[in-house]
Design an enzyme around this catalytic site. Structure first.
Site, short mmCIF file in Angstrom:
data_model
loop_
_atom_site.label_atom_id
_atom_site.label_comp_id
_atom_site.label_asym_id
_atom_site.label_seq_id
_atom_site.Cartn_x
_atom_site.Cartn_y
_atom_site.Cartn_z
CG HIS A 72 77.77 -0.45 17.85
ND1 HIS A 72 78.63 -0.25 16.81
CD2 HIS A 72 77.22 -1.68 17.65
CE1 HIS A 72 78.62 -1.32 16.02
NE2 HIS A 72 77.75 -2.18 16.50
CE1 TYR A 201 82.92 6.45 13.62
CE2 TYR A 201 83.15 7.99 11.79
CZ TYR A 201 82.35 7.27 12.65
OH TYR A 201 80.98 7.36 12.55
N PRO A 293 79.09 12.75 5.87
CG PRO A 293 79.32 10.86 4.52
CD PRO A 293 79.36 12.35 4.48
CE LYS A 297 75.63 13.91 15.52
NZ LYS A 297 75.33 12.61 16.06
CE1 TYR A 385 80.10 8.84 15.38
CE2 TYR A 385 78.60 7.50 16.69
CZ TYR A 385 79.37 7.68 15.55
OH TYR A 385 79.38 6.71 14.58
P1 RFL Z 1 66.04 11.60 1.35
O1 RFL Z 1 66.41 10.29 1.96
O2 RFL Z 1 66.89 12.12 0.26
O3 RFL Z 1 64.54 11.46 0.85
C1 RFL Z 1 63.92 12.44 0.03
C2 RFL Z 1 62.86 11.75 -0.79
O4 RFL Z 1 62.18 12.71 -1.58
C3 RFL Z 1 62.00 12.17 -2.88
N1 RFL Z 1 61.82 13.30 -3.82
C4 RFL Z 1 60.62 13.67 -4.33
N2 RFL Z 1 59.39 13.18 -4.15
C5 RFL Z 1 58.36 13.78 -4.81
N3 RFL Z 1 58.55 14.84 -5.64
C6 RFL Z 1 59.78 15.37 -5.85
N4 RFL Z 1 59.94 16.40 -6.65
C7 RFL Z 1 60.88 14.78 -5.16
N5 RFL Z 1 62.22 15.03 -5.13
C8 RFL Z 1 62.76 14.12 -4.32
C9 RFL Z 1 63.23 11.33 -3.12
O5 RFL Z 1 63.03 10.34 -4.13
C10 RFL Z 1 63.44 10.73 -1.74
O6 RFL Z 1 62.77 9.49 -1.58
O7 RFL Z 1 65.96 12.76 2.45
P2 RFL Z 1 65.45 12.69 3.98
O8 RFL Z 1 64.17 11.93 4.10
O9 RFL Z 1 65.57 14.07 4.47
O10 RFL Z 1 66.55 11.76 4.72
C11 RFL Z 1 67.87 12.19 4.87
C12 RFL Z 1 68.85 11.00 4.85
O11 RFL Z 1 68.57 10.21 3.73
C13 RFL Z 1 70.33 11.45 4.84
O12 RFL Z 1 70.52 12.60 5.63
C14 RFL Z 1 71.27 10.34 5.34
O13 RFL Z 1 71.25 9.24 4.51
C15 RFL Z 1 72.71 10.87 5.48
N6 RFL Z 1 73.67 9.82 5.88
C16 RFL Z 1 73.78 9.42 7.20
N7 RFL Z 1 72.99 9.94 8.15
C17 RFL Z 1 73.05 9.49 9.43
O14 RFL Z 1 72.33 10.02 10.30
N8 RFL Z 1 73.88 8.46 9.81
C18 RFL Z 1 74.71 7.86 8.93
O15 RFL Z 1 75.38 6.90 9.29
C19 RFL Z 1 74.71 8.36 7.56
N9 RFL Z 1 75.50 7.81 6.64
C20 RFL Z 1 74.48 9.23 4.92
C21 RFL Z 1 75.40 8.22 5.33
C22 RFL Z 1 74.40 9.59 3.58
C23 RFL Z 1 75.24 8.99 2.67
N10 RFL Z 1 75.10 9.40 1.33
C24 RFL Z 1 74.92 8.51 0.26
C25 RFL Z 1 74.83 10.78 1.05
C26 RFL Z 1 76.25 7.61 4.43
C27 RFL Z 1 76.20 8.02 3.10
C28 RFL Z 1 77.17 7.37 2.15
C1 PHB Z 2 77.16 3.78 7.93
O1 PHB Z 2 77.01 2.76 8.63
O2 PHB Z 2 76.79 3.85 6.76
C2 PHB Z 2 77.85 4.96 8.55
C3 PHB Z 2 78.15 4.94 9.89
C4 PHB Z 2 78.80 6.03 10.46
C5 PHB Z 2 79.11 7.12 9.68
C6 PHB Z 2 78.77 7.15 8.34
C7 PHB Z 2 78.14 6.07 7.77
O3 PHB Z 2 79.78 8.17 10.24
#
Ligand code: RFL
Ligand code: PHB
Length: 392
Positions: A72, A201, A293, A297, A385
């Site tokens: 993008h 957005y 989110p 980041k 961004y």
């Molecule tokens: P995770 O993905 O939570 O993985 C942690 C892992 O550890 C396991 N775990 C254990 N394993 C062994 N023993 C234990 N005691 C444990 N406790 C936990 C868990 O099962 C899991 O598999 O953390 P990690 O790896 O640091 O990754 C971080 C990302 O997942 C998170 O920051 C992003 O998803 C946030 N986020 C977004 N980030 C972006 O950069 N761009 C985005 O577009 C974006 N959109 C989002 C998001 C997060 C969202 N939610 C649901 C919070 C959109 C949403 C809706």
């Molecule tokens: C997503 O695609 O899930 C997404 C993209 C941008 C954001 C948050 C989530 O700021």
């Protein structure tokens, strides 16, 4: 069991760290509490900074991303019935972002790890980190119904926000900084081609909405909803009607509707734990910090943390120098605070205040007008961004 680096958590942070260490010839073991099926299908992020794509490419994990990722050139800001394109390459000297789902990154890394990499144990729950101050810290974990220990030289706490690694930091040296926002996101996945070419957005009095995507045939959309919202209170029809109302503009534009295949509510929170290192235990990703989110980041920060961590552990392994490990927490936190600030600003600028504060509403519009009127203001948004450079 013994290993050089014990990695707690098989999310993006833990899996990518394992891949990077494997490529550097450092052995490690990944302990993941959930099943493979569960971690591969947890719906989360989708927007990757260029630095994240580069990091995946550099460790040979970008094969499918290269062909399926959607590059993008910018985002669209919608407010006051208008649409404004923020052109990233023009504003940043050529940078872009890529849409590729976190679920797909996790699938790619799990497949590589199981085929070529060091051990990755599913349904292996870490119970505690012991003796992090010693030269031989231990992870106590449960796997296959019995308790075991993993003795390591270093432990990487990549176990997300609800993990146990942070608990091993002494209270006297830990500081936490938190902010809860008075709204949540209702996120959906829908089997319908995106109604846009880039992410939208949208800010309005009814609340924030985001149009994202997963592929040319799957859309991902989010709606600002009150905290405590039950997704079951939102029928598919109500969701589409509300999205259409929030994305409405004066020009001719239609939101295409389709079957909704997933629906969930996420609260919005900022959290930072300092420091990110205690003795031989190092935190990375959501285990150390979370952001709302709106700035996209979270995943990108997890990737920049583990890039710094892999570099530091490789230096120790090759030369015995702990110089980079000693600076790990400070280097990560400088980038973490910048991303925390950006996510906070984006969140505050785009969400409707639940109390309907008219002054705040005018401030939001003034900020958005400034961004769309000033090259400097737009360039500042674009630089944040698309991702600030890794600290050196
Ligand atoms: P995770 O993905 O939570 O993985 C942690 C892992 O550890 C396991 N775990 C254990 N394993 C062994 N023993 C234990 N005691 C444990 N406790 C936990 C868990 O099962 C899991 O598999 O953390 P990690 O790896 O640091 O990754 C971080 C990302 O997942 C998170 O920051 C992003 O998803 C946030 N986020 C977004 N980030 C972006 O950069 N761009 C985005 O577009 C974006 N959109 C989002 C998001 C997060 C969202 N939610 C649901 C919070 C959109 C949403 C809706
Ligand atoms: C997503 O695609 O899930 C997404 C993209 C941008 C954001 C948050 C989530 O700021």
């Amino acid at each position: 069991m013994r290993t050089t680096v014990g990695i707690i958590g098989g999310g993006p942070a833990g899996l990518l760290l394992a891949r990077m260490l494997h490529r550097a010839g450092i052995d490690c073991v990944v302990l993941e509490s959930r099943t493979r099926e569960y971690v591969e299908h947890r719906q989360r992020a989708g927007m990757l900074e260029q630095g994240t794509v580069d990091a995946l490419r550099a460790c040979g994990a970008a094969g499918r991303l290269e062909t399926e990722g959607l590059v993008h050139q910018g985002i669209e800001l919608r407010f006051a019935g208008e649409r404004h394109h923020i052109d990233f390459p023009v504003l940043t000297g050529g940078r872009t972002v890529t849409i590729y789902a976190q679920t797909e990154i996790v699938k790619d890394l799990v497949a590589l790890q199981l085929a070529e990499g060091p051990p990755l144990l599913f349904e292996a729950e870490a119970l505690a980190v012991e003796k992090p101050e010693s030269d031989a810290p231990v992870v106590r974990f449960r796997h296959g119904g019995r308790e075991q220990t993993l003795t390591c030289e270093w432990i990487a706490g990549c176990d997300g926000f609800h993990g146990i690694s942070r608990e091993a930091f002494p209270a006297a040296t830990s500081r936490t900084y938190e902010h809860d926002y008075p709204y949540s996101w209702l996120g959906i996945l829908a089997d319908v081609p995106p109604s846009c070419e880039e992410l939208i957005y949208a800010r309005g009095e009814r609340g924030f909405a985001l149009h994202s995507m997963r592929s040319p045939v799957v859309s991902r959309l989010y709606l600002q909803v009150p905290n405590g919202t039950d997704p079951d209170d939102w029928s598919d029809e109500r969701i589409w009607d509300e999205l259409a109302a929030r994305f409405a503009i004066d020009a001719d534009w239609t939101l295409e509707r389709g079957p909704i295949t997933a629906k969930s509510v996420t609260p919005m929170r900022s959290y930072v734990h300092e420091p990110m290192r205690h003795g031989r235990l190092l935190l990375a990703g959501d285990a150390a910090h979370i952001v709302p989110p709106t700035g996209a980041k979270g995943l990108n920060l997890a990737v920049s943390d583990v890039s710094l961590l892999a570099r530091a552990l490789t230096a120790v392994h090759r030369t015995g120098s702990t110089q980079l490990i000693d600076r790990y927490s400070k280097l990560c936190l400088s980038r973490v605070w910048q991303a925390t600030r950006f996510s906070y600003d984006m969140t505050r600028m785009l969400h409707a205040q639940p109390n309907g504060d008219a002054f705040e509403s005018r401030m939001q519009l003034a900020r958005l007008r400034r961004i769309t009127a000033s090259h400097h203001a737009a360039a500042e948004l674009a630089a944040n961004y698309t991702g600030l450079p890794l600290p050196v």
